[in-house]
Every structure is written in C-alpha cells, then in structure tokens.
Design a protein around this motif. Structure first.
Motif: not given
Length: 738
Positions: A538-563
C-alpha cells in the motif's frame, strides 16, 4: 378478619412489586444508555465510570427531591412524585441521537452533559421511588409499617434483575430502539402502580405522628450515614477499575462487583441479616490486613487469574458489608419524616464516591492505588477507631502522608525488588500469626490497621516495581512503561514495553541501532500484518490506534501513514519514549490525529489503500468500531482494491464470525490468520488478524490465510444492535493471545 389480612397482603405485594419494577428499570437503562453513547462520543474506556457517576448523581437528585417533598403530608408527597413520573415520560422513549455534535474526544464533562440532556428527568423521578413509597407505606395499616426499610430488599432484588437480565436476555434479543420502547412501557406501568400505592396509603393521624416524632436530626449522625455510603461506593469503582486494568479485563466483569455491592445492601437491610454486624466488625481489621498484604506487597501468579478476581471481590464485599450493616443499624426508626433524610445522605455519599473515582482520582493519581488506600481508610469508620488517640493520630497522619506521596516513584535500593517483597512477605507471614497469638488479649484492632498501613507504605514507596519507568493516568486509562534487560546475540539490550491497562501495546529493543526499527509485538514482519504489507504494497495507510507506533516502521519510499489515536497520553509516549515514529522514515513524517478513530476517520477527505484497526483496550471491545455502519464508513474511504486489516486478538471473544457476518451485508469478503507459532521471535506476541475486502482479496491464501464464511445463526451488528454474549468464548482460539 380474613379480609383485613388479604388487604394488608395486597398492600405489601403492590408496594414490593412497584419498588422491584422501579429498580429493574433503573438498572436496565444504565447499560442501554452506555451502548447508545458509543457511536456518538466514541469508545472511551472510562465512559462506563462516568456513566455510573452520572447515575449516582441523578440518584442523589431523586432522593433530594423526595426529601424536599417530605415537608408536606404523605399523600401530597405521593401526588408530587406521580407528577414527577409524568414529567419524565415526556423524555421517553430514550434516544441520544438528537444530542450529537460533540467533539470526538468526549471528556467526562461532555458525556455527563449528554446523558443529562437525555435522561436526567426520568431517572430522577425513578430515583425518588424508593424513599417516597417507603414513606407512603408507613401510612398504611400493614403490621410492618413502623419499619419500612425491609422494602429496600425488594428494591435491591429489582436492581439484581435489571442488572443480570440485560446481558442475558434484553441485549441479545432486542435492538436499542426496541429496548427503549420496552423501557417506556415499563415506565408507564410504574406510573399506574404508583397511583395504586397512593390510593392504598392514608394520612397519619396527628397522634401517630406525634408518637413517632424523634426530634431533630444531628449533623453528626447525617455525616455518619454519608460516610458509610461513600466508602462502599468509591470502593466499588476502585475494585472494578483495579480488576479490569491490572488483573483481567473479561467481558461484563463490572457486573460482579456491582452485584456484590447490591447483595451487601440486601443482607444489611433484611429484617434478620444473615451475618451479624458484631462478627463483621471483628473481622474488619483482618480483612484490611489480608487485602493489603496481597494487593500491595506480594503479587503471586494466582492473583492474576479468576481466582485473584474472586479474592479481591471477597475483600471488597467484606468491607462493603461492614459499612452497610452499620448503616442499617443507624437507620431512623423513630420518625418517618427522617426516612427521606436517611436516603438523601446515603445518596450524597454514593454520589461523592462516584465523582471522586470518575473525575478526581484519574487526574490526581498516576497509578492505580485507590483500592488499597480505600481499604485502609475504611478502618476510620470502625467503631473502635478513636481519632484523638495516639494510634488514631498515627493512622490519620500516615494515611495523609501516603496520599501526598502517591505519585512519588519508589526508592532505589540497588537490589531485586521482587526478592525484597518476597522476603518481607515471608517475615510477615511468620511474625503476624505469632504476634496475634502472643498478644491476643491486648491486641487492638487499631494496631492491626496501623501495621497494614506500614506495610502499604513500604510496598509502595520503598520496594515498588523499579522496572516501571513511567506511569500516566487519565480519563482513558493508565499507560505504563517498563524497561527490562535482556541478552540478545551476546549483547545486553533494554526492552522497553508499553502497557495500556492489562494489554501490551508495543515494545522496542534499545541499545542496538539495527534492532531499534524492528517491528515487534502483534505487528512483526513474520506475522499476519507483514503478510498484508507484502501482498498489498500500500501507498497510503491509515491506522486506528497508535500504540507505540510500531506500524510506522513498515517503511517504503512512496508510503504515507496517518494514525488516529483517542488517548493523548499514548501519543505523548509514542513520540517521546519510543523511536518508531522518528527513526522510521517513509515519504513524509506520519500524520497523527487525536480523537475517536471511527469519528475522526469519517471526517477525512482522502482515500487509503490499507486501513489497520488496532483499538482494543485489554479485552474491552468497542463494538461501535465494528458495526455495519462503521464498516460502511471505512470502505467509503478505502481505495478500489484496498483492504481493511483488523487486529482482533483477545482472550474472550470469537469475533471473526460475527464481523464476517456483518461485513457480508455490505458485500465484503473476510479472511483470517492466527499467529500462534511457538517458534516466533521473542519480541513477537501471539495475534489474530482479520482482513476485509470489497474487490477480489489480495493473494494471502498461500501465506496461511483462510476465508471466513458468514454465520447463519449470528445476527449482524449495527449501531442499533450488538450482542457480545453471542461471541463469548472463555476457552476459544483467542485464549492466551494477549
């Protein structure tokens, strides 16, 4: 003669059933209102505590109204009560839908106001029933009219009925709209029965009133009533919070302490209590000592199980029973006009207990400490407590000091704190019985309470848990951080863990730059979420629930995260105590939105390739997140070919089937995968994930995912209907996942 007996029997039956019905309605409307709140103000974990505080305050308002009416003759009092019921009928059937417009972070004040607008008038009228009808009963010719307090038992049995029937029958069978209409029907029946009670009553003669006059009530006695009601009320909320946060967050766990709380009332106000006040007062100091010894000092494994829950509930019930037996022994029997004052002081005490635990303690204390503190404070209500004596002054001084030091971290002893706790426990387990035997003739209860207070202070401020580096408490719960050492590849690392309630919400390996960005807990690359990212890219990812922010480390050059995260404390900890958000870099820094996930996500204008939902707090299921209306909203913001991935890991519910059934009504398919392999890395937690998709699902079958078929027996969940009991499974696949 028989006719008179039949009439008095009819009188007792009508009054008893009317009280039973009123209490049943009061305790059925509370969980119903809590469910109605969810889609409007979001899944705030402390919402139930605020709702309990609201209902206690409204109970106080009802008793206050009844007390104000006690200044007029009994029948006129009854007429005013019936008029109040009629005014409450205007607000029925109950609906919160017309009171929207609140922010998605609905704090306690907003929730309280919302409930006030919709429920205050009918609930106040309901709350006036008990004291009003008992006063009317004193004017009848029944043989027990001089002591109407036994009718309180009928009221509490009605509370039991409403409390237990709601999850067992009402919730599974009826939608919220149907529940509200049934409540309105029961309310109309109550109005009719109240009229019958009024017709059966009569004005007391002046001679009877004069004979029963007990003079003016002293403020000391009224404050005593208030204190004896305050302590069990506050302790009820404290033990509920303690169990659900620190031990086990099982479904409907709040029913157990509330049921025991009502049971102590039933016992205390019976004509012949099954347990004597003298016995319970003798046991009171020992209950405190045993509670403090296990709650504060030694935390054995069995205390974090259902046996532990039973242990804490027994401690709570013992203290509540002492207070309620003493309260019943002090009830006014000499003047029926004092009856409403008695219930008014009781309700003031109960309301103050609710307000303390819902609004004050979460903003003052940074840890869950109120349960043992209240156990100690309860001794100040013991008949042998003398505040002016040397031991009394010492108890008060140490209790005040404990409150002042409550947020102070424990001293660093340079030794293993668990070893120190076990050593102290072993010393006490030998020394205390010896002292009890040697000084059995001269040992005073105050000495036991003073000793328990000393053990509490040592356990909290001298040998506390030194692996805990941070504790933040607010309306949403308690966030704790722990640092523990672990050898990894012959190198000592610090493992930092975030816990919210009784659930691990993320961990990070500190001390090795190669491992700091490793996805951990339920979000590992080897687990189900790793499969989703690998298959979907996925390029654009939304996450309901931040926690420690672990999901943010599924990095990619064209990826954007919204928590999207409801708890500001979680955001603060993720940003400042973990490095996942700062060191894992994709196309841009992650966007963080603070608010209820469902409500805030609906406001977004963009579409996402992947929506991840990870919002369960312990095993508390925010059902408004997984209803048909919620799923419809999510997929309105998911791109064609995109999917929804949901972490449904928990110990007590098999959610995949009911969610798949609900999703099927929108034409969505479902797949699931459990990551329970014993060969997982040490930093991985067992997890269970469900994926929903509208278009052909991503290629996950080869990675161990399997389709979930809609159930033919389960009813889809909507904002108007959910039934957690249907998904309940104490020993199911989810057992041990969190």
């Amino acid at each position: 003669m028989a006719t008179g007996g039949n009439k008095t029997g009819l009188t007792l039956g009508v009054f008893s059933f009317t009280l039973f019905l009123s209490a049943s309605l009061m305790f059925a409307v509370q969980p119903m209102a809590g469910k109605m709140l969810l889609p409007l103000v979001g899944g705030t974990p402390a919402g139930w505590v605020v709702a309990m505080a609201f209902f206690q305050v409204m109970l106080l308002a009802g008793y206050l109204m009844a007390h104000a009416f006690s200044g007029v003759p009994a029948q006129r009092h009854g007429m005013l009560y019936v008029l109040a019921l009629l005014a409450g009928a205007v607000f029925l059937p109950v609906s919160l839908a017309g009171h929207e417009g609140f922010d998605s972070i609905a704090g306690p004040g907003r929730i309280f106001l919302l409930l006030t607008q919709a429920l205050a008038v009918p609930f106040i009228a309901l709350s006036a029933t008990s004291s009003t009808l008992q006063r009317l009963f004193t004017t009848t010719r029944h043989g027990s009219s001089d002591d109407p307090y036994f009718l309180y038992v009928a009221s509490n049995l009605g509370s039991f009925a409403g409390l237990l029937l709601y999850p067992a029958l009402i919730e599974p069978l009826l939608t919220l709209d149907q529940q509200s209409r049934c409540l309105a029907g029961g309310y109309v029946l109550l109005i009719a029965l109240a009229g019958v009670c009024l017709a059966l009553s009569g004005e007391s003669s002046q001679q009877k009133t004069a004979a029963k006059s007990g003079g003016k009530l002293s403020w000391k006695r009224q404050l005593e009533w208030m204190a004896l009601a305050f302590l069990p009320s506050s302790l009820l909320m404290a033990v509920t919070t303690y169990i659900t946060s620190d031990i086990i967050s099982a479904p409907l766990i709040w029913v157990l302490p509330l049921a025991l709380y009502l049971l102590t009332f039933v016992i205390a106000f019976s004509k012949k209590p099954a347990v004597s006040l003298r016995l319970m007062e003798a046991l009171h100091p020992y209950i405190i000592c045993i509670g403090i010894l296990f709650v504060s000092l030694i935390r054995a494994d069995w205390l974090f199980s259902w046996i532990g829950v039973l242990f804490y509930l027994v401690i709570f019930a013992g203290i509540a029973l002492v207070c309620h037996l003493r309260l019943a022994s002090l009830r006014p029997l000499d003047d029926s006009r004092h009856l409403t004052a008695f219930y008014l002081m009781m309700s003031i005490g109960g309301a103050l207990g609710g307000v303390l635990n819902a609004f004050i303690i979460p903003n003052v204390f940074d840890r869950l400490i109120e349960f043992p503190l209240l156990l100690l404070v309860s001794f100040m209500l013991h008949k042998d407590f003398k505040p002016s004596s040397g031991t009394g002054i010492a108890i008060i001084a140490l209790a005040v000091l404990s409150i002042l030091l409550v947020n102070t971290p424990p001293m660093s002893l340079g030794t293993d704190t668990m070893h120190a706790r076990v050593l102290l426990f072993r010393i006490l387990i030998v020394a205390v019985p010896c002292a009890l035997f040697l000084f059995r003739r001269s040992l005073r209860p105050a000495y036991l309470a003073l000793g328990a207070l000393g053990v509490f202070m040592i356990s909290q401020f001298v040998i506390g848990d030194q692996s805990e580096i941070l504790s933040i408490r607010n309306f949403f719960g308690t966030v704790r951080l722990y640092d523990t050492a672990r050898m990894v590849d012959d190198k000592e690392l610090t493992i930092r863990t975030m816990r919210h309630g009784s659930t691990t919400h993320g961990m990070q390996m500190l001390g090795d730059t190669r491992l700091e960005k490793t996805q951990t807990a339920y979000f590992t690359q080897q687990g189900p979420l790793g499969d989703v990212f690998s298959a979907l890219k996925p390029r654009k990812v939304a996450v309901l629930g931040l926690g420690a922010g672990v999901t943010n480390c599924y990095t990619a050059p064209d990826r954007e995260f919204t928590f999207l995260e409801i708890d500001p404390a979680v955001v603060d900890v993720a940003q400042n105590k973990f490095a996942f958000l700062s060191k894992c870099v994709s196309k841009r820094p992650p966007t963080i939105i603070v608010g209820d996930g469902r409500l805030e996500f609906a406001k977004l204008k963009e579409k996402f390739d992947l929506l991840i939902i990870d919002v369960f707090t312990s095993d508390t299921i925010p059902t408004h997140i997984v209803t048909r209306e919620a799923l419809k909203t999510y997929f309105e913001h998911i791109s064609p070919g995109g999917i929804l991935a949901m972490n449904i890991s928990n110990r007590y519910f098999e959610l995949w089937s009911v969610i798949a059934t609900t999703a099927s009504t929108l034409g969505l398919s479902a797949e699931m995968k459990a990551d329970l392999s014993p060969g997982r890395p040490f930093y991985s937690s067992p997890s269970l994930w469900l994926v929903l998709s509208k278009d052909p699902p991503p290629p996950l079958a080869k990675r161990g995912w399997r389709p979930v078929r809609p159930s033919e027996t389960l009813r889809p969940w909507t904002d108007n209907y959910t039934n957690l009991m249907a998904a309940l499974s104490f020993g199911g696949v989810g057992n041990g996942l969190k």
